[in-house]
Design a protein around this motif. Sequence first.
Motif, short mmCIF file in Angstrom:
data_model
loop_
_atom_site.label_atom_id
_atom_site.label_comp_id
_atom_site.label_asym_id
_atom_site.label_seq_id
_atom_site.Cartn_x
_atom_site.Cartn_y
_atom_site.Cartn_z
N GLN B 151 0.75 -1.24 0.17
CA GLN B 151 -0.17 0.01 -0.02
C GLN B 151 0.77 1.44 -0.04
OE1 GLN B 151 -2.22 -1.31 3.12
NE2 GLN B 151 -4.02 -1.57 2.00
N ILE B 152 1.99 1.34 0.82
CA ILE B 152 2.86 2.40 0.85
C ILE B 152 3.51 2.57 -0.56
CG2 ILE B 152 4.66 3.57 1.86
CD1 ILE B 152 3.86 2.32 4.54
N LEU B 153 3.97 1.44 -0.91
CA LEU B 153 4.82 1.65 -2.41
C LEU B 153 3.62 1.88 -3.61
CD1 LEU B 153 7.26 0.69 -3.98
CD2 LEU B 153 6.19 -1.50 -4.38
N GLY B 154 2.31 1.59 -3.70
CA GLY B 154 1.42 1.93 -4.52
C GLY B 154 1.42 3.66 -4.35
N ALA B 155 1.44 3.94 -2.97
CA ALA B 155 1.30 5.57 -2.74
C ALA B 155 2.44 6.18 -3.33
CB ALA B 155 0.87 5.58 -1.23
N LEU B 156 3.43 5.86 -3.07
CA LEU B 156 4.80 6.44 -3.38
C LEU B 156 4.95 6.48 -5.03
CD1 LEU B 156 7.34 4.93 -1.11
CD2 LEU B 156 6.86 6.99 -1.25
N SER B 160 2.29 12.58 -7.77
CA SER B 160 2.37 13.50 -9.08
C SER B 160 3.82 13.73 -9.61
CB SER B 160 1.32 14.63 -8.82
OG SER B 160 1.67 15.56 -9.91
N LYS B 161 4.05 13.57 -10.78
CA LYS B 161 5.30 13.81 -11.03
C LYS B 161 5.66 15.32 -11.29
CE LYS B 161 8.65 12.70 -15.17
NZ LYS B 161 8.55 14.10 -15.95
N ASP B 162 4.49 16.00 -11.76
CA ASP B 162 4.41 17.37 -12.02
C ASP B 162 4.64 18.07 -10.70
OD1 ASP B 162 4.10 17.28 -14.71
OD2 ASP B 162 1.86 18.07 -14.58
N LEU B 163 3.85 17.59 -9.72
CA LEU B 163 4.27 18.36 -8.56
C LEU B 163 5.50 18.19 -7.93
CD1 LEU B 163 0.53 17.88 -6.78
CD2 LEU B 163 1.31 19.54 -7.94
N GLY B 176 13.27 18.10 3.40
CA GLY B 176 12.04 19.17 2.85
C GLY B 176 11.15 18.44 1.70
N ARG B 177 11.93 17.83 0.91
CA ARG B 177 11.24 16.87 -0.01
C ARG B 177 10.23 15.97 0.60
NH1 ARG B 177 15.19 13.92 -3.78
NH2 ARG B 177 16.34 15.98 -3.15
N VAL B 182 6.32 14.31 -0.13
CA VAL B 182 6.19 12.93 -0.12
C VAL B 182 5.15 12.55 0.86
CG1 VAL B 182 7.18 10.68 0.44
CG2 VAL B 182 8.29 12.37 -0.95
N LEU B 183 5.22 12.99 2.23
CA LEU B 183 4.21 12.66 3.23
C LEU B 183 2.78 12.91 3.03
CD1 LEU B 183 4.18 11.28 6.00
CD2 LEU B 183 4.66 13.45 7.06
N PRO B 184 2.63 14.16 2.66
CA PRO B 184 1.17 14.67 2.43
C PRO B 184 0.46 13.82 1.11
CG PRO B 184 2.58 16.49 2.65
CD PRO B 184 3.40 15.25 2.51
N SER B 185 1.43 13.28 0.23
CA SER B 185 1.11 12.65 -0.94
C SER B 185 0.29 11.21 -0.53
CB SER B 185 1.88 12.51 -1.88
OG SER B 185 2.23 13.80 -2.54
N ILE B 186 1.47 10.58 0.49
CA ILE B 186 1.24 9.20 0.73
C ILE B 186 0.08 9.27 2.12
CG2 ILE B 186 3.04 8.56 -0.18
CD1 ILE B 186 4.29 7.95 2.43
N LEU B 187 -0.06 10.11 2.78
CA LEU B 187 -0.80 10.03 3.84
C LEU B 187 -2.21 9.31 3.81
CD1 LEU B 187 -0.25 10.60 6.91
CD2 LEU B 187 -1.41 12.91 6.74
N PRO B 188 -3.10 9.78 2.62
CA PRO B 188 -4.27 9.20 2.61
C PRO B 188 -4.13 7.47 2.52
CG PRO B 188 -4.20 11.28 1.10
CD PRO B 188 -2.95 10.97 1.65
N ASP B 189 -3.19 7.09 1.62
CA ASP B 189 -3.08 5.62 1.44
C ASP B 189 -2.42 5.06 2.75
OD1 ASP B 189 -3.33 5.05 -1.43
OD2 ASP B 189 -2.31 7.06 -1.43
N ILE B 190 -1.73 5.77 3.57
CA ILE B 190 -1.21 5.23 5.05
C ILE B 190 -2.59 5.10 5.79
CG2 ILE B 190 -0.08 5.84 7.08
CD1 ILE B 190 2.28 7.06 5.17
N LEU B 191 -3.55 6.17 5.96
CA LEU B 191 -4.58 5.96 6.76
C LEU B 191 -5.38 4.62 6.39
CD1 LEU B 191 -5.60 9.29 7.69
CD2 LEU B 191 -4.60 7.87 9.23
#
Lengths: 256, 269
Positions: B151-156, B160-163, B176-177, B182-191
């Motif tokens: 699940q974390i791998l899928g989220a990673l 978004s490449k653009d963002l 910082g990255r 990274v963290l805000p992007s994958i947080l929904p999938d982590i939950l």
Amino acid sequence: MTAGPGRLEEPVVRFDRVTKLFERPGEGTFRAVDDLSLEIHAGTRVALLGKTGCGKSTMFNMIAGLLDPTEGTVTVNGRDPFREFDSFRGKLAVVFQNDRLLPWRTAIGNVEIGLEMLGLAPQERHDMAQRWLTQLGLGGHENDYPHALSGGMRQRVSIARAFATNAGLLLCDEPFSALDEITGQRLREEFVSLVREKRKTAVFITHSINEAFQIGDRIVVLKRPARIAYDVKISPDLDAAEKEAIRARILDELSA
Amino acid sequence: MSATAPRPNGAPPGAVAAARRYGEVVAPYLVLAAVWQLAALAFPSYLFPPLDAVLARFFAIVTSAKQFTDVLATLWRILAGLAGAFLIGGVIAFVMAQSRTMDRFLAPILTFFQGIPALSWVVFAIIWIHGIELRIFVIMVMTTLPAFTFQILGALRAISKDLFEMVLSFRPTRWGRFRVMVLPSILPDILTAWKVNLGNASRVVVVAELVGATGGIGYELLQQQQLFDMTGALAWTLQLVFFVLLVQRLLAWIETHAFRYRAASEHSL
């Protein structure tokens, strides 16, 4: 940058005989940039004009330090933006074709991104972001999330984000092409006036000859693969006939 | 309902909406309880004990320090196992996202592990490990690790490449990255991963305690089975169920607050 006596002014961006090749699986090598030499001096607004696939974005990415040239050298302020990537923190900002706002951050949070990377204190970066949002007509929308903003407002936030870091060099990848004509035109005018006022060096990628005239004080037409086909200064003193002649030449080069 | 229909007791619209919301939350449980109570009336109490007896036993467990320690032990085992699997799975997912070679090497191993039943891990752990807590921790980690990792791998991979390019243009540090992008992007999938694995973990821990521990809800369930005590079995089960519901509520609350940026239009269903 001021040159010393007997010394020529150092260009902000320099391409010195740059070639960029890409390996395409099963298709061999693709030449995106071919032996390109170009200098961009401080305070100029250069419009890079060319057809799709002529290597404009490759040049853009090399200036931004996201790509390394295959041959030749690219320097920004005398340094290699790819190898010395971190040293350009706060010195170079990018305005993308689409706004690229982080959806989980408010408008002000998005403007603060670059300032966070510069390590500014929270209050200082908040004040600076607030000033830029107000300057771009977004006062009162600081706490709105991107989904609540219109396309034009979102692009204004992304412009505020780029200006907020006070970077000397702005790279703009068709920043108004995704907007409707009226919004695009209004924003373009505001943007050029800001670039002038803040004395930024700016590199614009565009497909539109009209836009190149409105934005640039220099137009560089690229042929495919990226080589300079035509390089012309756009003085405000040009009369209609001179502008028409330049436009005709650009059209010739683009259709060649 | 007609737009002009009178509101019950002239209640303000906010109160009606709130009552409806709470009603929707409570109604399924009330129906379940009613069905059980009907069954209790129809069958002998050793098969379907009445609700008041079950609730009395439930509160007896909560108020008894000795028995509630067993409940806490189980809850601790669930959370520790999930946290362990999440941390290890997170590291493995980052390694797999960064290196294609590691991805090719680890993905089949994780898929293989995913095919091993939880009960087999219980047996393996009993044979290999003597310490009860370590044994249960290993069982919990091994049964939830592949799901967390994938699940974390899928989220990673879905970042978004653009963002990412936009953030990169500001030359962030590695931290910082991670913090900004990274963290805000994958947080929904982590939950989501936590929600899914919480249900799995609560089932696995009972099995692990049933055969491999001397305390905890699973162990107590075994005692109830030997005593043929349905009231006790239900009361102990409810301890676990309420815990899972409580944590699910907490995760839902975090979701509501952390993802308030999501527009209503983003939800397709």
